[in-house]
Structure formats: structure tokens, C-alpha cells
Design a protein around this motif. Structure first.
Motif, PDB file in Angstrom:
ATOM      1  N   THR A 137      -1.462  -4.851  -4.818  1.00  0.00           N
ATOM      2  CA  THR A 137      -1.109  -3.259  -4.871  1.00  0.00           C
ATOM      3  C   THR A 137      -2.170  -2.480  -4.790  1.00  0.00           C
ATOM      4  OG1 THR A 137      -0.680  -3.296  -7.273  1.00  0.00           O
ATOM      5  CG2 THR A 137       1.230  -3.829  -6.129  1.00  0.00           C
ATOM      6  N   THR A 138      -2.062  -1.225  -3.908  1.00  0.00           N
ATOM      7  CA  THR A 138      -3.125  -0.436  -3.887  1.00  0.00           C
ATOM      8  C   THR A 138      -2.447   0.822  -3.530  1.00  0.00           C
ATOM      9  OG1 THR A 138      -5.035   0.180  -2.758  1.00  0.00           O
ATOM     10  CG2 THR A 138      -3.632  -1.112  -1.432  1.00  0.00           C
ATOM     11  N   ALA A 159       0.941  -1.140   0.095  1.00  0.00           N
ATOM     12  CA  ALA A 159       0.016   0.084   0.034  1.00  0.00           C
ATOM     13  C   ALA A 159       0.830   1.231   0.015  1.00  0.00           C
ATOM     14  CB  ALA A 159      -0.876   0.055   1.183  1.00  0.00           C
ATOM     15  N   ASP A 171      -4.968   3.348  -2.998  1.00  0.00           N
ATOM     16  CA  ASP A 171      -6.062   4.020  -2.412  1.00  0.00           C
ATOM     17  C   ASP A 171      -6.616   2.969  -1.404  1.00  0.00           C
ATOM     18  OD1 ASP A 171      -8.390   5.763  -1.788  1.00  0.00           O
ATOM     19  OD2 ASP A 171      -9.455   5.464  -3.554  1.00  0.00           O
ATOM     20  N   PRO A 172      -6.394   2.605  -0.376  1.00  0.00           N
ATOM     21  CA  PRO A 172      -6.606   1.835   0.540  1.00  0.00           C
ATOM     22  C   PRO A 172      -8.002   2.199   1.450  1.00  0.00           C
ATOM     23  CG  PRO A 172      -4.758   2.311   1.516  1.00  0.00           C
ATOM     24  CD  PRO A 172      -4.982   2.964   0.041  1.00  0.00           C
ATOM     25  N   ASP A 223      -4.541  -2.551  -8.058  1.00  0.00           N
ATOM     26  CA  ASP A 223      -5.787  -2.096  -7.591  1.00  0.00           C
ATOM     27  C   ASP A 223      -6.458  -2.753  -6.673  1.00  0.00           C
ATOM     28  OD1 ASP A 223      -5.098   0.281  -9.031  1.00  0.00           O
ATOM     29  OD2 ASP A 223      -6.186  -0.693 -11.075  1.00  0.00           O
ATOM     30  N   ALA A 224      -5.982  -3.602  -5.719  1.00  0.00           N
ATOM     31  CA  ALA A 224      -6.387  -4.389  -4.956  1.00  0.00           C
ATOM     32  C   ALA A 224      -7.728  -3.713  -3.970  1.00  0.00           C
ATOM     33  CB  ALA A 224      -5.540  -4.930  -3.769  1.00  0.00           C
ATOM     34  N   GLU A 225      -7.740  -2.485  -3.747  1.00  0.00           N
ATOM     35  CA  GLU A 225      -9.074  -1.664  -3.106  1.00  0.00           C
ATOM     36  C   GLU A 225     -10.315  -2.134  -3.930  1.00  0.00           C
ATOM     37  OE1 GLU A 225      -7.681   0.813  -6.095  1.00  0.00           O
ATOM     38  OE2 GLU A 225      -6.574  -0.238  -4.653  1.00  0.00           O
ATOM     39  N   LYS A 226     -10.177  -2.148  -5.276  1.00  0.00           N
ATOM     40  CA  LYS A 226     -11.446  -2.549  -6.201  1.00  0.00           C
ATOM     41  C   LYS A 226     -12.086  -3.733  -5.580  1.00  0.00           C
ATOM     42  CE  LYS A 226      -9.642   0.029 -10.050  1.00  0.00           C
ATOM     43  NZ  LYS A 226     -10.324   1.441  -9.798  1.00  0.00           N
ATOM     44  N   SER A 285      -5.665  -8.682 -11.752  1.00  0.00           N
ATOM     45  CA  SER A 285      -6.109  -7.435 -11.428  1.00  0.00           C
ATOM     46  C   SER A 285      -7.690  -7.180 -11.905  1.00  0.00           C
ATOM     47  CB  SER A 285      -5.333  -6.239 -12.032  1.00  0.00           C
ATOM     48  OG  SER A 285      -3.773  -6.555 -11.726  1.00  0.00           O
TER      49      SER A 285
END
Length: 771
Positions: free
Chosen positions: A624-625, A518, A627-628, A581-584, A544
Motif C-alpha cells: 500500500t502506498t 496506490a 506517495d508512489p 508505505d511500499a514506496e519507502k 512494512s
């Protein structure tokens, strides 16, 4: 040289084992700071042993010595990971600052670097190499096919064609206009400078002399300044920029060492096969007869007591378990103490194996060939294990007949109990994962490559991350939590993602299935994923959310996609599954513009697939993010066991201006003030810096460097057009988000003393219940 290095390293390892395994167990430590200091010293000392053993293993050519060194090297790697895991649990932080330990041990920050063992890639098995070549060939074929297909499918409209012609024509006219303007300026300058009066020859000579003497003096002064800087050690002598003859010779020697290692290893393996067959034929019968006599003696001793115990199963060790020594159990005491280690026993065995070579005279073994007698000793043990299986089967039958003759009535009960035991051992049958695909590995790889999920990692290395934090311990002593540097990030990922992908270490070390990186955009999260793949030779799978849009549609399609990815990842291990973009995947609320993309389609099925990764699987998930804060923190923490916070670069890390400018063709001169650049680029990430450098250092600017050197001012304007990562944003990420992760909560409790209060309360409750 390397034999002596190995001997010195083993001596240090012996001292470490004596400190960790004293005759009397160490008392639990009450003070958390003192206990962590003990862990830190052990960690640093083991790290030095690891560095030296890696060098010795890479250069020693004796095949049997390399076996011993490799065993100790793997054991030290595993112990390092255990100590790191223990430091995280005791200090409640992924990052540790040991500059005070380095000062006490008289070491430098470079001594804390985690070396990437060179044998990770050089000693891959033949099957692994063939599979990697197959994957690379498939991906390359797919890229060529896609490129040609795009070129064929791309149709040019009349409007586009007219626009291209107009651009080319305007460019041609502009070039002609610029040429005419330049010629006109030259003519005007010539007529303006034309003096009708005749110039004085003496004045002309003085003018020429003045210009020439100024040029010569400036050149002489520059040379003297450069020589002075070289003398003071402020600059490198130009002769060292080119490869020296001694360096060329060293490289040739290393290459020859690799060839010699391979030749000696081939001879060693052939000798092993020949000696094994010889021992099996000559000594096999005598070994089996000796075992039978020992077991019959055990029968006689049991018969004297009137009871016959059950014969140990093969899984438990067979008859070898009968004669094994059992260690007494020790009572546990309360307090902070070392966790049980899975590697110390292996290190003790490896240290004893070194005793064979310690005082051995090898003056007659100049070429460092294998020792035949040592092979015989090792293979006798393996042959004994093979023969023991056959002997145990025969002796179980003999024991059954003996029991039958002694007491016929108890035979039925014994058989019934044996069946019950067998049934109890099996227990509930574990559900096996259903294989939804019967295709070959090559066809599955081709399918994933066509879908853009199986990718070729970029050629980057972990060493591209620079810098070190020199004030970490001092800041923590003053209750200030320091932000990690890029060097700290590199070291943590080497311990969590690279070393555990070694087969031996992976099976015994603390299991890490998923890591989340992050940090702000541009700090190098994606680059780190590719670097991990390059350092370990791992294959890269991209799951992703934006990469899986429209691929394998429907619920059954998601199940099939994950099944194929994890199946191929296990077959091609080591493997890295990347989720950008794991937060998505864990959005609190999906934005309107992304609802059609369905970014949360893997939210339920991916954690289930994660549970299928076992200790023997060299598969790692990396998310990877940037914007967590937009994601559900509970879902992220449940999915990723390790969360690594990557900050924006500090001043020391921003010195990477130097490396990046040189990489893009720029030349460093006194006119370029790198210190000022590093100072004004506070808040800018490496991605921002690369973008600025690419804007300034063009092909034309590279050609102009000889007459007009680069200056720091040229980088200011493009840098000002980019929004930096402000300190407030970083603090919000650190305080508002990371503090809510499991490790962040534990650290806050420890800092406020709640952790110790809870521990004392639990111990008080335990005493009350005992009373």
C-alpha cells in the motif's frame, strides 16, 4: 427450490460452453472493441452462473450433488479470472465499465457484485482450523503479556503525579463554579418573571391551549408525513427494522441446513470407505486380469509390426496412455482470439456429471441421502488406477522378457537408451531452498508475534465499500477515462486477491503474486488488506519498512526474517504479507530524517523471496502506498504485477456519510441533509469523514439527539479544518505516475493507435521472412 436453481444454472452453463466451444472454431476478430464486447458479455453471464451456483452449493444437502456443484463452482470461478485477465490484456486497464452490457441483458448493477463464497471459511480443513486457533491464541497471549509488561514498566514521576492532581482539582472547582452559576441564573429568572399583578385565568387557558394544540398538530402532521413516505416507498416501515418472525424462521432453517449437510457428509465418507474396501476385495482380481489381457493384446499387435515401443512411464499415465484418444492439432490464425483456458475442460466434465441428476426421480430420497451405486461407479475408477500401477510394473517386466526372447542383441542398447532417457528427464537438479530454521511451527509463530510481524487482522468486510459507476462506458466512448468508484475497487480485489486464494482455483488460474494499492491517505487501503484476510481466513504478516526497524539487524538478519516469514506463510496458507508505505522500499532519494531507519533494507532480498512463491502456494503480497511518486517506478512495477489505483470517493461513494453516522450512534432525521454533506465533502476521503464524525458525534451529543437532532452544519467546521485531496493532485497521480506503469503505457499506445501499427508492422515482417 435449490435443485431447480441448480438445474436452471446448469442450463445456462451449457449454453455458455456451447458458445465457447462451437463445432467449428471462431474466426479471429479484427475489431478490438467488438472482441472486448464479446468478452464482457461472457464475463457477465459467467458471473450470474457463479452467483447462482454459490447459493445452490450453500443450501443443497445431498453430499454427492454438492461434489458436482463444487466442481462446477470452482471451474466457473477460474473461468471468471481468466476472462478478467483477458479483458485487462485487451483493454489495457484494470477497471472495466459494462453498464451497456447490463442494459442489454436487463440486469442491475448489483448483479455485477462478486460474491465471496461462504465455504472459504466454513469448509476449512481440520489442520487449517487448528493452526488458525494456535496463531490466534499466541497473538492474544502476546497482547496480554505486552499490556501487563507496559503497565509494570511504566513509572510515574513526581512531576506527572502533581500534574494529574492539578487537573483533577481544577475539574472539581470548575464543576462547582458551573453549578453555582446555574443556580444563580435560575433565581434571577424566577424573580424577573414574577408579576405582582394577578394573571387573567382566561388568558392563561388560551395560552395553554395554544401550546398544546400546536404540539398535537405537529405530532399528527409528522405521523402523516411518515405514513405518506412509507406508502410512496421513500421510507422503510418501522416494523421492518426489527427482526420479523419469518426472518427468524429462515435463519433457523439455514442453521439446520448446515447441521444436515455435516451429518450427510459424515455418513457419505463412512460409506465411501466401506464400499472401497468391498470393491477392492471382490472385484480387484478381475479388474487386474482384464487389464493384463488388454495389454498383452497390444503386445501381439506390436509384435506383428516387428517393433516394440517403449512402455509409458507412470508419470505419463502408464498403460492408460496406450488406449487414450488423441485430439488432432489445429492451425492457428492471426487476429484477436480467446486464450487457452485451463478450466473449460473441467466445466465440460462437470456439466456431463449433471446429466446423471438431470432426469433422476428422487421422490423416494426425501432426506437427500447419498446414492450407493454412484459411489461404486466412482470408486471403481480409483481402484482401477491403483491396480493399474501394479499391473504396469508386472507387464513392463513381461515386455522386457518378451523383447529378450525376440532379439537378445538389442537388449543392451535398449537398457542404455532407457538410462539416457531417465537421465534426460531428470535434467539439472533444481536448487532447493535451504531451511535455516529447525524450530517448530508454534515457536516460529511465537517469534514473529513477539516481533510484531504476525498480526491479527481487524474484523472488516469487503461489503463496506459501496457505490457503482453508471457512466463508465459512455465516458470511454467519448475518450474520457473515468475514475473508478469504490465498488469497482472492491470487485477488482475480489477477483485478484480473494477468489484466487481458493486452493483449486489458485493452482490453475493466472498467478498473481503481488498487488500494489496506490491512492491518497484515508481511502481505505489498509482496511482492504484486513478485509481480504477476513473474507479468506488468511493470516496477516506485516513487513512494512517502519514495522521492521531494528528487527533482525544486519544482512543475515534480513535473510533470516524473510525465510521465517515465507516459511510460516506457506505452512499457514492462505496468507497475506502486507507492506505498508511500499514506496519507502524503492525511494529515489531517502529523506534525511529517514536515513537512520534504513527503509530500503528489504529492496534486494524481498524480490528474491517473491520468486519462491509457486502456483501451489496460497501466499499473496499486498503493498500500500499514498506517495508512489517518491519511489522508483521501475522497481515498484517489477515487484508488483498488479497495480490498483484507488481514487478519492466521488459523489456516489460519499453517500457513505449515512452508514458511518449510524455506525457511530447518530440518528438520521429530516434535519440532517445528507445530500449537502456529500456535496461539500468533495475531495475528502473516507478516513477524513470518519475523523469528522468521531469529532462531532460524542457521547454527550448522542444523548442530546432526542431534543436537538443532528444537522449538516455541525460537520462543516471540523471538515474545514482538514485539507482535502484536490483534483489536481489526483490527476497528477493518474497522469504523471500511473500513465508510466506498464499497463498505463499500453493503454496510451492503444489510444493513439500505435499498438495496431506495431502489430501490423510485425505481421508484415513475418510475411517478408516467409518469402
Amino acid at each position: 427450490t435449490y435443485n431447480q436453481l441448480w438445474a436452471d444454472t446448469q442450463s445456462e452453463l451449457t449454453q455458455l460452453l456451447a458458445a465457447e466451444l462451437p463445432p467449428e472454431p471462431l474466426r479471429p476478430e479484427k475489431d478490438r472493441v467488438v472482441f472486448f464486447q464479446r468478452l464482457a458479455v461472457l464475463y457477465v453471464r459467467y458471473l450470474q452462473v457463479f452467483r447462482d451456483l454459490e447459493i445452490a452449493y450453500d443450501q443443497v444437502v445431498h453430499p454427492q450433488k454438492r461434489v458436482v456443484i463444487r466442481a462446477n463452482l470452482d471451474g466457473v470461478m477460474g473461468r471468471l479470472l481468466e476472462l478478467k485477465n483477458e479483458m485487462v490484456e485487451k483493454e489495457f486497464s484494470e477497471y472495466h465499465y459494462m453498464d451497456d452490457v447490463l442494459h442489454d441483458l436487463k440486469l442491475t448493477p448489483e448483479d455485477l457484485e462478486i460474491p465471496i463464497p461462504r465455504h472459504f471459511i466454513s469448509e476449512c480443513s481440520k489442520d487449517v482450523k487448528e493452526r488458525k486457533e494456535m496463531v490466534a491464541k499466541i497473538i492474544k497471549t502476546m497482547e496480554i503479556t505486552e499490556g501487563s509488561q507496559l503497565a509494570m514498566d511504566k513509572e510515574m514521576t513526581q512531576e506527572v503525579a502533581v500534574k494529574i492532581i492539578q487537573v483533577a482539582e481544577r475539574r472539581r472547582q470548575g464543576q462547582l463554579r458551573a453549578k453555582l452559576n446555574q443556580e444563580s441564573k435560575n433565581m434571577n429568572r424566577m424573580y424577573r418573571n414574577k408579576d405582582p399583578q394577578i394573571a387573567d385565568p382566561e388568558l392563561a387557558a388560551v395560552c395553554i391551549q395554544k401550546v398544546w394544540k400546536g404540539y398535537v398538530q405537529r405530532k399528527r402532521t409528522k405521523i402523516e408525513r411518515e405514513q405518506e413516505e412509507i406508502l410512496l416507498g421513500m421510507a422503510i416501515d418501522p416494523k421492518y427494522y426489527s427482526t420479523l418472525p419469518s426472518e427468524i424462521t429462515a435463519q433457523e432453517n439455514e442453521a439446520q441446513t448446515r447441521i444436515t449437510q455435516q451429518e450427510h457428509e459424515e455418513d457419505y465418507q463412512k460409506c465411501i470407505v466401506a464400499i472401497t474396501n468391498q470393491l477392492r476385495d471382490v472385484e480387484g482380481h478381475d479388474i487386474g486380469q482384464t487389464m493384463k489381457d488388454q495389454i498383452r493384446q497390444w503386445f501381439f499387435e506390436c509384435d506383428a509390426t516387428g517393433t516394440f515401443p517403449d512402455y509409458p512411464d507412470d508419470e505419463e499415465g502408464g498403460s492408460a496412455l496406450i488406449f487414450a484418444e488423441k485430439s488432432p492439432q489445429q492451425e492457428e490464425e492471426a487476429g484477436l482470439k480467446m486464450l487457452p483456458s485451463a478450466f473449460l475442460a473441467d466445466l465440460v466434465i462437470g456439466n456431463k456429471m449433471f446429466d446423471y441428476w438431470k432426469n433422476r426421480d428422487e421422490s423416494k430420497n426425501y432426506n437427500q441421502k447419498h446414492e450407493v451405486e454412484l459411489i461404486k461407479e466412482e470408486k471403481r475408477k480409483e481402484i482401477e488406477a491403483e491396480i493399474r500401477l501394479q499391473v504396469d510394473e508386472q507387464m513392463r517386466q513381461e515386455l522386457a522378457e518378451w523383447k529378450l526372447s525376440v532379439d537378445k542383441e538389442k537388449v543392451g542398447k535398449a537398457k542404455a537408451n532407457a538410462k539416457k532417457k531417465k537421465g534426460s528427464k531428470s535434467g539439472k537438479k533444481k536448487k532447493k531452498e535451504k531451511d535455516l530454521t529447525a524450530d517448530t511451527l508454534e515457536s516460529l509463530c511465537q517469534e514473529l508475534a513477539e516481533q510484531g510481524i504476525l498480526k491479527q487482522p481487524e474484523n472488516v468486510k469487503m461489503k463496506n465499500f459501496l457505490d457503482y459507476s453508471y457512466l463508465g462506458t459512455t465516458l470511454r466512448q467519448n475518450d474520457i477515462e473515468p475514475m473508478p468508484s469504490l465498488s469497482d475497487v472492491r470487485q477488482v480485489l475480489s477477483l485478484y486477491a480473494i477468489l484466487p486464494l481458493s486452493q483449486f482455483v489458485h493452482e490453475k488460474a493466472p498467478l498473481i503474486k503481488a498487488i500494489l494499492l496506490a491512492g491518497p491517505a484515508g481511502v481505505g487501503k489498509k482496511m482492504l488488506v484486513h478485509a481480504i484476510c477476513q473474507e479468506t481466513g488468511a493470516n496477516l504478516f506485516d513487513l512494512s519498512p517502519l514495522n521492521t526497524i531494528g528487527k533482525y539487524p544486519g544482512k543475515s538478519g534480513v535473510t533470516m526474517m524473510l525465510h521465517v516469514v515465507f516459511k510460516v506463510a506457506r505452512l499457514l496458507q492462505p496468507s497475506v504479507i502486507w507492506i505498508g508505505d511500499a514506496e519507502k522500499m524503492f525511494y529515489k532519494k531517502v529523506p534525511k530524517e529517514e536515513k537512520e531507519l534504513d527503509p530500503k533494507r528489504l529492496k534486494k532480498d524481498l524480490p528474491k523471496s517473491l520468486k519462491l512463491i509457486k502456483g501451489e502456494d496460497q501466499v499473496l503480497i499486498i503493498g500500500t502506498t499514498n506517495d508512489p511518486l517518491s519511489a522508483d517506478i521501475k522497481g515498484l512495477c517489477k515487484m508488483y504485477s498488479k497495480i490498483i489505483l484507488i481514487p478519492r470517493p466521488d459523489y456516489g461513494s460519499r453517500i457513505l456519510w449515512k452508514q458511518l453516522i449510524q455506525k457511530h450512534g447518530g440518528k438520521l432525521t429530516p434535519a440532517l441533509n445528507l445530500s449537502s454533506l456529500s456535496k461539500i465533502s468533495d475531495g475528502y476521503t473516507p478516513g477524513h469523514i470518519v475523523k469528522v464524525i468521531q469529532t462531532v458525534i460524542t457521547k454527550r451529543r448522542i444523548l442530546q439527539q432526542a431534543k436537538r437532532p443532528l444537522t449538516a452544519v455541525e460537520f462543516v467546521e471540523p471538515l474545514a479544518k482538514i485539507d482535502p485531496v484536490f483534483q489536481e493532485e489526483e490527476e497528477a497521480l493518474k497522469q504523471s505516475w500511473y500513465a508510466k506503469t506498464p499497463l498505463g503505457k499500453k493503454r496510451i499506445k492503444a489510444a493513439t493507435g500505435q499498438d495496431e501499427e506495431e502489430a501490423s508492422a510485425k505481421s508484415a515482417k513475418g510475411k517478408d521472412t516467409k518469402k
